[in-house]
Design a protein around this motif. Sequence first.
Motif, PDB file in Angstrom:
ATOM      1  N   ARG A   3       0.816  -1.423   0.696  1.00 42.81           N
ATOM      2  CA  ARG A   3       0.096  -0.287  -0.175  1.00 42.81           C
ATOM      3  C   ARG A   3       0.892   1.359   0.544  1.00 42.81           C
ATOM      4  O   ARG A   3       0.471   1.750  -0.643  1.00 42.81           O
ATOM      5  CB  ARG A   3      -0.801  -0.632   1.231  1.00 42.81           C
ATOM      6  CG  ARG A   3      -2.062   0.787   1.426  1.00 42.81           C
ATOM      7  CD  ARG A   3      -2.909   0.860   1.941  1.00 42.81           C
ATOM      8  NE  ARG A   3      -3.467   2.209   2.733  1.00 42.81           N
ATOM      9  CZ  ARG A   3      -5.177   2.705   2.046  1.00 42.81           C
ATOM     10  NH1 ARG A   3      -5.079   2.032   1.017  1.00 42.81           N
ATOM     11  NH2 ARG A   3      -5.089   3.675   2.373  1.00 42.81           N
ATOM     12  N   THR A   4       1.940   1.380   1.068  1.00 43.76           N
ATOM     13  CA  THR A   4       2.573   2.171   0.884  1.00 43.76           C
ATOM     14  C   THR A   4       3.284   2.992  -0.362  1.00 43.76           C
ATOM     15  O   THR A   4       3.547   3.970  -1.050  1.00 43.76           O
ATOM     16  CB  THR A   4       4.402   1.605   1.891  1.00 43.76           C
ATOM     17  OG1 THR A   4       2.974   1.443   3.005  1.00 43.76           O
ATOM     18  CG2 THR A   4       4.832   3.389   1.654  1.00 43.76           C
ATOM     19  N   SER A   5       4.004   2.153  -1.310  1.00 48.37           N
ATOM     20  CA  SER A   5       4.766   1.699  -2.822  1.00 48.37           C
ATOM     21  C   SER A   5       3.437   1.907  -3.206  1.00 48.37           C
ATOM     22  O   SER A   5       3.476   3.158  -4.877  1.00 48.37           O
ATOM     23  CB  SER A   5       5.211   0.915  -3.082  1.00 48.37           C
ATOM     24  OG  SER A   5       4.815  -0.228  -3.151  1.00 48.37           O
ATOM     25  N   ASP A   6       2.326   2.007  -3.313  1.00 48.34           N
ATOM     26  CA  ASP A   6       1.215   2.202  -4.692  1.00 48.34           C
ATOM     27  C   ASP A   6       0.888   3.936  -4.367  1.00 48.34           C
ATOM     28  O   ASP A   6       0.703   4.391  -4.871  1.00 48.34           O
ATOM     29  CB  ASP A   6       0.020   1.448  -4.092  1.00 48.34           C
ATOM     30  CG  ASP A   6      -0.041  -0.096  -4.635  1.00 48.34           C
ATOM     31  OD1 ASP A   6       1.328  -0.368  -5.534  1.00 48.34           O
ATOM     32  OD2 ASP A   6      -1.030  -1.110  -4.276  1.00 48.34           O
ATOM     33  N   LEU A   7       0.299   3.988  -3.023  1.00 50.69           N
ATOM     34  CA  LEU A   7       1.020   5.069  -2.097  1.00 50.69           C
ATOM     35  C   LEU A   7       1.561   6.340  -3.306  1.00 50.69           C
ATOM     36  O   LEU A   7       1.346   7.586  -3.460  1.00 50.69           O
ATOM     37  CB  LEU A   7      -0.191   6.261  -1.074  1.00 50.69           C
ATOM     38  CG  LEU A   7      -0.838   4.900  -0.539  1.00 50.69           C
ATOM     39  CD1 LEU A   7      -1.098   5.133   1.051  1.00 50.69           C
ATOM     40  CD2 LEU A   7      -2.057   5.901  -1.401  1.00 50.69           C
ATOM     41  N   LEU A   8       2.687   6.113  -2.909  1.00 51.50           N
ATOM     42  CA  LEU A   8       3.534   6.627  -3.358  1.00 51.50           C
ATOM     43  C   LEU A   8       4.108   7.157  -5.012  1.00 51.50           C
ATOM     44  O   LEU A   8       3.675   7.978  -5.755  1.00 51.50           O
ATOM     45  CB  LEU A   8       5.599   5.848  -2.908  1.00 51.50           C
ATOM     46  CG  LEU A   8       5.310   6.131  -1.538  1.00 51.50           C
ATOM     47  CD1 LEU A   8       7.172   5.432  -1.336  1.00 51.50           C
ATOM     48  CD2 LEU A   8       5.750   7.964  -0.809  1.00 51.50           C
ATOM     49  N   ALA A   9       3.784   6.023  -5.728  1.00 52.22           N
ATOM     50  CA  ALA A   9       3.423   5.980  -7.149  1.00 52.22           C
ATOM     51  C   ALA A   9       2.283   7.088  -7.542  1.00 52.22           C
ATOM     52  O   ALA A   9       2.347   7.343  -8.455  1.00 52.22           O
ATOM     53  CB  ALA A   9       3.147   4.399  -7.583  1.00 52.22           C
ATOM     54  N   LEU A  10       1.228   6.625  -6.662  1.00 56.88           N
ATOM     55  CA  LEU A  10      -0.299   7.734  -6.984  1.00 56.88           C
ATOM     56  C   LEU A  10       0.305   9.100  -6.459  1.00 56.88           C
ATOM     57  O   LEU A  10      -0.011   9.874  -7.910  1.00 56.88           O
ATOM     58  CB  LEU A  10      -1.204   7.182  -6.108  1.00 56.88           C
ATOM     59  CG  LEU A  10      -2.208   7.811  -6.260  1.00 56.88           C
ATOM     60  CD1 LEU A  10      -2.673   8.145  -7.906  1.00 56.88           C
ATOM     61  CD2 LEU A  10      -3.684   7.265  -5.700  1.00 56.88           C
ATOM     62  N   SER A  11       1.666   9.637  -5.706  1.00 55.72           N
ATOM     63  CA  SER A  11       1.459  10.650  -5.681  1.00 55.72           C
ATOM     64  C   SER A  11       2.471  11.351  -6.647  1.00 55.72           C
ATOM     65  O   SER A  11       2.427  12.334  -7.011  1.00 55.72           O
ATOM     66  CB  SER A  11       1.666  10.862  -4.021  1.00 55.72           C
ATOM     67  OG  SER A  11       3.540  10.723  -4.013  1.00 55.72           O
ATOM     68  N   ILE A  46      11.562  10.446 -11.860  1.00 51.70           N
ATOM     69  CA  ILE A  46      10.515  10.028 -10.610  1.00 51.70           C
ATOM     70  C   ILE A  46       9.321   8.803 -11.221  1.00 51.70           C
ATOM     71  O   ILE A  46       9.152   8.056 -11.004  1.00 51.70           O
ATOM     72  CB  ILE A  46       9.906  10.798  -9.826  1.00 51.70           C
ATOM     73  CG1 ILE A  46      11.502  11.484  -8.532  1.00 51.70           C
ATOM     74  CG2 ILE A  46       8.736  10.190  -9.130  1.00 51.70           C
ATOM     75  CD1 ILE A  46      10.391  12.806  -7.848  1.00 51.70           C
ATOM     76  N   LEU A  47       8.853   9.469 -12.215  1.00 47.92           N
ATOM     77  CA  LEU A  47       8.031   8.780 -12.923  1.00 47.92           C
ATOM     78  C   LEU A  47       8.364   7.269 -13.939  1.00 47.92           C
ATOM     79  O   LEU A  47       7.948   6.610 -13.556  1.00 47.92           O
ATOM     80  CB  LEU A  47       7.460   9.616 -13.882  1.00 47.92           C
ATOM     81  CG  LEU A  47       5.998   9.027 -14.209  1.00 47.92           C
ATOM     82  CD1 LEU A  47       4.855   8.941 -13.236  1.00 47.92           C
ATOM     83  CD2 LEU A  47       5.343  10.500 -15.836  1.00 47.92           C
ATOM     84  N   LYS A  48       9.824   7.688 -13.919  1.00 48.06           N
ATOM     85  CA  LYS A  48      10.189   6.717 -15.324  1.00 48.06           C
ATOM     86  C   LYS A  48      11.140   5.869 -13.417  1.00 48.06           C
ATOM     87  O   LYS A  48      10.099   4.644 -14.314  1.00 48.06           O
ATOM     88  CB  LYS A  48      11.674   6.977 -15.566  1.00 48.06           C
ATOM     89  CG  LYS A  48      11.931   6.096 -16.372  1.00 48.06           C
ATOM     90  CD  LYS A  48      13.827   6.490 -16.833  1.00 48.06           C
ATOM     91  CE  LYS A  48      14.580   7.330 -15.281  1.00 48.06           C
ATOM     92  NZ  LYS A  48      14.584   5.584 -14.991  1.00 48.06           N
ATOM     93  N   ASP A  49      10.763   6.058 -12.614  1.00 47.62           N
ATOM     94  CA  ASP A  49      11.491   4.462 -12.082  1.00 47.62           C
ATOM     95  C   ASP A  49      10.149   4.326 -11.379  1.00 47.62           C
ATOM     96  O   ASP A  49       9.915   3.185 -10.973  1.00 47.62           O
ATOM     97  CB  ASP A  49      11.987   5.462 -11.356  1.00 47.62           C
ATOM     98  CG  ASP A  49      13.454   5.716 -11.297  1.00 47.62           C
ATOM     99  OD1 ASP A  49      13.690   5.352 -11.592  1.00 47.62           O
ATOM    100  OD2 ASP A  49      13.797   7.013  -9.938  1.00 47.62           O
ATOM    101  N   VAL A  50       9.122   5.035 -11.503  1.00 49.25           N
ATOM    102  CA  VAL A  50       7.722   4.384 -11.177  1.00 49.25           C
ATOM    103  C   VAL A  50       7.110   3.393 -11.475  1.00 49.25           C
ATOM    104  O   VAL A  50       6.695   2.202 -11.726  1.00 49.25           O
ATOM    105  CB  VAL A  50       6.715   4.759 -10.433  1.00 49.25           C
ATOM    106  CG1 VAL A  50       5.347   4.862 -10.777  1.00 49.25           C
ATOM    107  CG2 VAL A  50       6.828   5.726  -9.243  1.00 49.25           C
ATOM    108  N   TYR A  51       7.954   3.861 -13.591  1.00 47.64           N
ATOM    109  CA  TYR A  51       6.874   2.718 -14.699  1.00 47.64           C
ATOM    110  C   TYR A  51       7.484   1.855 -14.376  1.00 47.64           C
ATOM    111  O   TYR A  51       7.671   0.015 -14.364  1.00 47.64           O
ATOM    112  CB  TYR A  51       7.022   3.518 -15.842  1.00 47.64           C
ATOM    113  CG  TYR A  51       6.854   2.830 -16.817  1.00 47.64           C
ATOM    114  CD1 TYR A  51       5.583   2.649 -16.834  1.00 47.64           C
ATOM    115  CD2 TYR A  51       7.602   2.311 -17.720  1.00 47.64           C
ATOM    116  CE1 TYR A  51       5.278   2.266 -18.639  1.00 47.64           C
ATOM    117  CE2 TYR A  51       6.695   1.027 -19.194  1.00 47.64           C
ATOM    118  CZ  TYR A  51       5.809   1.631 -19.344  1.00 47.64           C
ATOM    119  OH  TYR A  51       5.441   0.395 -20.039  1.00 47.64           O
TER     120      TYR A  51
END
Length: 71
Positions: A3-11, A46-51
């Motif tokens: 859940r934490t990683s999902d929230l960080l990715a969403l933010s 940051i978005l590239k890292d999330v992807y």
Amino acid sequence: MKRTSDLLALSAVLMFSAALVGLFKVDFPDGNKEVILVVIGALVAILKDVYGYYFGSSANARQSDPEKKVL
């Protein structure tokens, strides 16, 4: 932990979206344009890292061995 990683990715996605909208909607002073572009470049990274986390080798590692904890 998931859940934490999902929230960080969403933010990260929301921050990038807000910065992109702000880039086209807000008229920034000429002296600040370079700073704004650097910040947007950092958000793109940051978005590239999330992807990469969700669709790259980390995703494959999570699927192959669910018992193994991947950061």
